[in-house]
Design an enzyme around this catalytic site. Sequence first.
Site, PDB file in Angstrom:
ATOM      1  N   CYS A   1       0.828  -1.212   0.000  1.00  0.00           N
ATOM      2  CA  CYS A   1       0.000   0.000   0.000  1.00  0.00           C
ATOM      3  C   CYS A   1       0.860   1.260   0.000  1.00  0.00           C
ATOM      4  O   CYS A   1       1.725   1.424   0.856  1.00  0.00           O
ATOM      5  CB  CYS A   1      -0.906  -0.010   1.229  1.00  0.00           C
TER       6      CYS A   1
ATOM      7  N   CYS B   1       0.306   3.278   3.488  1.00  0.00           N
ATOM      8  CA  CYS B   1       0.673   2.753   4.806  1.00  0.00           C
ATOM      9  C   CYS B   1       1.993   3.378   5.302  1.00  0.00           C
ATOM     10  O   CYS B   1       2.867   3.721   4.495  1.00  0.00           O
ATOM     11  CB  CYS B   1       0.821   1.229   4.743  1.00  0.00           C
TER      12      CYS B   1
ATOM     13  N   HIS C   1      -4.386   0.230   7.834  1.00  0.00           N
ATOM     14  CA  HIS C   1      -4.840  -0.045   6.478  1.00  0.00           C
ATOM     15  C   HIS C   1      -6.256  -0.627   6.445  1.00  0.00           C
ATOM     16  O   HIS C   1      -6.974  -0.497   5.465  1.00  0.00           O
ATOM     17  CB  HIS C   1      -3.857  -1.042   5.839  1.00  0.00           C
TER      18      HIS C   1
ATOM     19  N   ASN D   1     -13.217  10.070  -1.513  1.00  0.00           N
ATOM     20  CA  ASN D   1     -13.838   9.098  -2.411  1.00  0.00           C
ATOM     21  C   ASN D   1     -13.671   7.762  -1.750  1.00  0.00           C
ATOM     22  O   ASN D   1     -12.544   7.364  -1.476  1.00  0.00           O
ATOM     23  CB  ASN D   1     -13.083   9.020  -3.748  1.00  0.00           C
TER      24      ASN D   1
ATOM     25  N   SER E   1      -8.806   4.413  -5.501  1.00  0.00           N
ATOM     26  CA  SER E   1      -7.761   3.496  -5.945  1.00  0.00           C
ATOM     27  C   SER E   1      -7.227   2.612  -4.827  1.00  0.00           C
ATOM     28  O   SER E   1      -6.476   1.681  -5.096  1.00  0.00           O
ATOM     29  CB  SER E   1      -6.612   4.311  -6.533  1.00  0.00           C
TER      30      SER E   1
ATOM     31  N   HIS F   1      -7.111   1.944   1.821  1.00  0.00           N
ATOM     32  CA  HIS F   1      -6.530   2.607   3.000  1.00  0.00           C
ATOM     33  C   HIS F   1      -7.329   3.892   3.255  1.00  0.00           C
ATOM     34  O   HIS F   1      -7.541   4.673   2.334  1.00  0.00           O
ATOM     35  CB  HIS F   1      -5.054   2.926   2.746  1.00  0.00           C
TER      36      HIS F   1
ATOM     37  N   HIS G   1      -8.442   7.318   3.450  1.00  0.00           N
ATOM     38  CA  HIS G   1      -7.790   8.556   3.038  1.00  0.00           C
ATOM     39  C   HIS G   1      -8.751   9.468   2.303  1.00  0.00           C
ATOM     40  O   HIS G   1      -9.793   9.040   1.836  1.00  0.00           O
ATOM     41  CB  HIS G   1      -6.594   8.258   2.122  1.00  0.00           C
TER      42      HIS G   1
ATOM     43  N   GLN H   1      -8.752  13.530  -0.016  1.00  0.00           N
ATOM     44  CA  GLN H   1      -7.933  14.389  -0.861  1.00  0.00           C
ATOM     45  C   GLN H   1      -8.278  15.851  -0.640  1.00  0.00           C
ATOM     46  O   GLN H   1      -9.345  16.178  -0.114  1.00  0.00           O
ATOM     47  CB  GLN H   1      -8.177  14.065  -2.332  1.00  0.00           C
TER      48      GLN H   1
HETATM   49  P1  H2U Z   1      -8.307   8.154  -4.629  1.00  0.00           P
HETATM   50  O1  H2U Z   1      -8.676   8.705  -3.310  1.00  0.00           O
HETATM   51  O2  H2U Z   1      -9.315   8.578  -5.666  1.00  0.00           O
HETATM   52  O3  H2U Z   1      -8.042   6.726  -4.638  1.00  0.00           O
HETATM   53  O4  H2U Z   1      -6.927   8.838  -5.020  1.00  0.00           O
HETATM   54  C1  H2U Z   1      -5.741   8.581  -4.336  1.00  0.00           C
HETATM   55  C2  H2U Z   1      -4.723   9.618  -4.772  1.00  0.00           C
HETATM   56  O5  H2U Z   1      -3.421   9.215  -4.398  1.00  0.00           O
HETATM   57  C3  H2U Z   1      -4.708   9.853  -6.269  1.00  0.00           C
HETATM   58  O6  H2U Z   1      -5.094  11.194  -6.512  1.00  0.00           O
HETATM   59  C4  H2U Z   1      -2.509   9.690  -5.349  1.00  0.00           C
HETATM   60  C5  H2U Z   1      -3.271   9.597  -6.655  1.00  0.00           C
HETATM   61  O7  H2U Z   1      -2.807  10.573  -7.572  1.00  0.00           O
HETATM   62  N1  H2U Z   1      -1.276   8.894  -5.305  1.00  0.00           N
HETATM   63  C6  H2U Z   1      -0.106   9.493  -4.898  1.00  0.00           C
HETATM   64  O8  H2U Z   1      -0.084  10.707  -4.661  1.00  0.00           O
HETATM   65  N2  H2U Z   1       1.040   8.741  -4.752  1.00  0.00           N
HETATM   66  C7  H2U Z   1       1.095   7.408  -5.028  1.00  0.00           C
HETATM   67  O9  H2U Z   1       2.130   6.797  -4.853  1.00  0.00           O
HETATM   68  C8  H2U Z   1      -0.081   6.715  -5.588  1.00  0.00           C
HETATM   69  C9  H2U Z   1      -1.367   7.498  -5.634  1.00  0.00           C
HETATM   70 ZN    ZN Z   2      -2.393   1.066   3.629  1.00  0.00          ZN
END
Ligand code: H2U
Ligand code: ZN
Length: 348
Positions: free
Chosen positions: A52, A55, A115, A155, A163, A166, A168, A170
């Site tokens: 992940c 994490c 996680h 989201n 994606s 975990h 989180h 934004q």
């Molecule tokens: P979601 O909440 O829609 O899954 O988006 C996760 C964000 O995490 C996504 O905008 C970022 C992606 O660009 N990301 C990173 O900043 N670093 C990473 O190593 C993978 C994902």
């Molecule tokens: Zn995680």
Amino acid sequence: MSEFVLADHPHRRLNPLTGEWVLVSPHRAKRPWQGQVEDVVREARPAHDPQCYLCPGNVRAGGVRNPRYATTYVFDNDFPALMADVPAGERAHRGLLVAQAERGLCRVICFSPRHDLTLADMPPQEILPVVEVWAEQYLELGARPEINHVQIFENKGAMMGCSNPHPHGQIWASEHLPGEPAKELAQQQAYHAEQHACLLCDYLAAEEEQQERLIYANAHFVALAPFWACWPFETLVLPRRHAAALPALNADERLGLAEMLHRLTAGYDRLFGISFPYSMGWHQAPTDGADHPSWHLHAHFYPPLLRSATVKKFMVGFELLGNPQRDITPETAAERLRALVTEFAPSG
Ligand code: H2U
Ligand code: ZN
């Protein structure tokens, strides 16, 4: 002809926050609700996943290693949709082909080092640091001269394009006010100018009079199914006290919010017995340096599920071309959610 009844007859409802309408077709959803509560099925996940990128201690896409954080962790998105160093510029050909440079920045907020958790699994005391970090980020990013709006959101669930499970959220902070907050600002300002009162303070008073769409309330926060909701189980979360943004909340209100978020998300999970997908986000006053006395802080929860863990609502056809439509009424949705979140008891 018989008398017009909201619970029976097709009608449209006004969203006073955006000025838009939603078509309600209650006759199409006359099925009785059995009221059963599903056991929440949890996909087994480890507390720490070596794969992940969120994490603690793991390496992200850009090669940066996350610290061994203990509560929340904020970092600049490695694939940001907005960037700070965009040259100023615009295009306007015949007033029809119009473009403007847009500056901004994107961050990711980990809600917990664990996680395997979601907000629904986190007790209020563990959600409190998330509330604090949202407030801090709004202040920090909003203070930048080129940032006039700070959009904080989560989201949740693969269905929403998330994606990573975990926990989180934004932040997308931008130079221009995005479309939804721009509509809400215009509507709140117009109401304030005409009524010398706050639109959402008055709306909350109207909902407390009718009681039908209230889902849960504690001393500081209320969750309800808005009268104009588009999504089947859409909710609006707002503070009782007039506040423009999260930093204005005092310590008790922040804890009240954490308790609200815990209950609401746990209630959502019990609706269809799965970790409930949604997009949620805060609408806070623009950070353009102006005073926004008309703005009332609130969060929208937009969940896509309609009648089971797999049947989701699509915004298609008339809804794309005309305006959104719903079958189950917000009153029915509120009744179902209220029972799952807890019986509504007026307080405070
Ligand atoms: P979601 O909440 O829609 O899954 O988006 C996760 C964000 O995490 C996504 O905008 C970022 C992606 O660009 N990301 C990173 O900043 N670093 C990473 O190593 C993978 C994902
Ligand atoms: Zn995680």
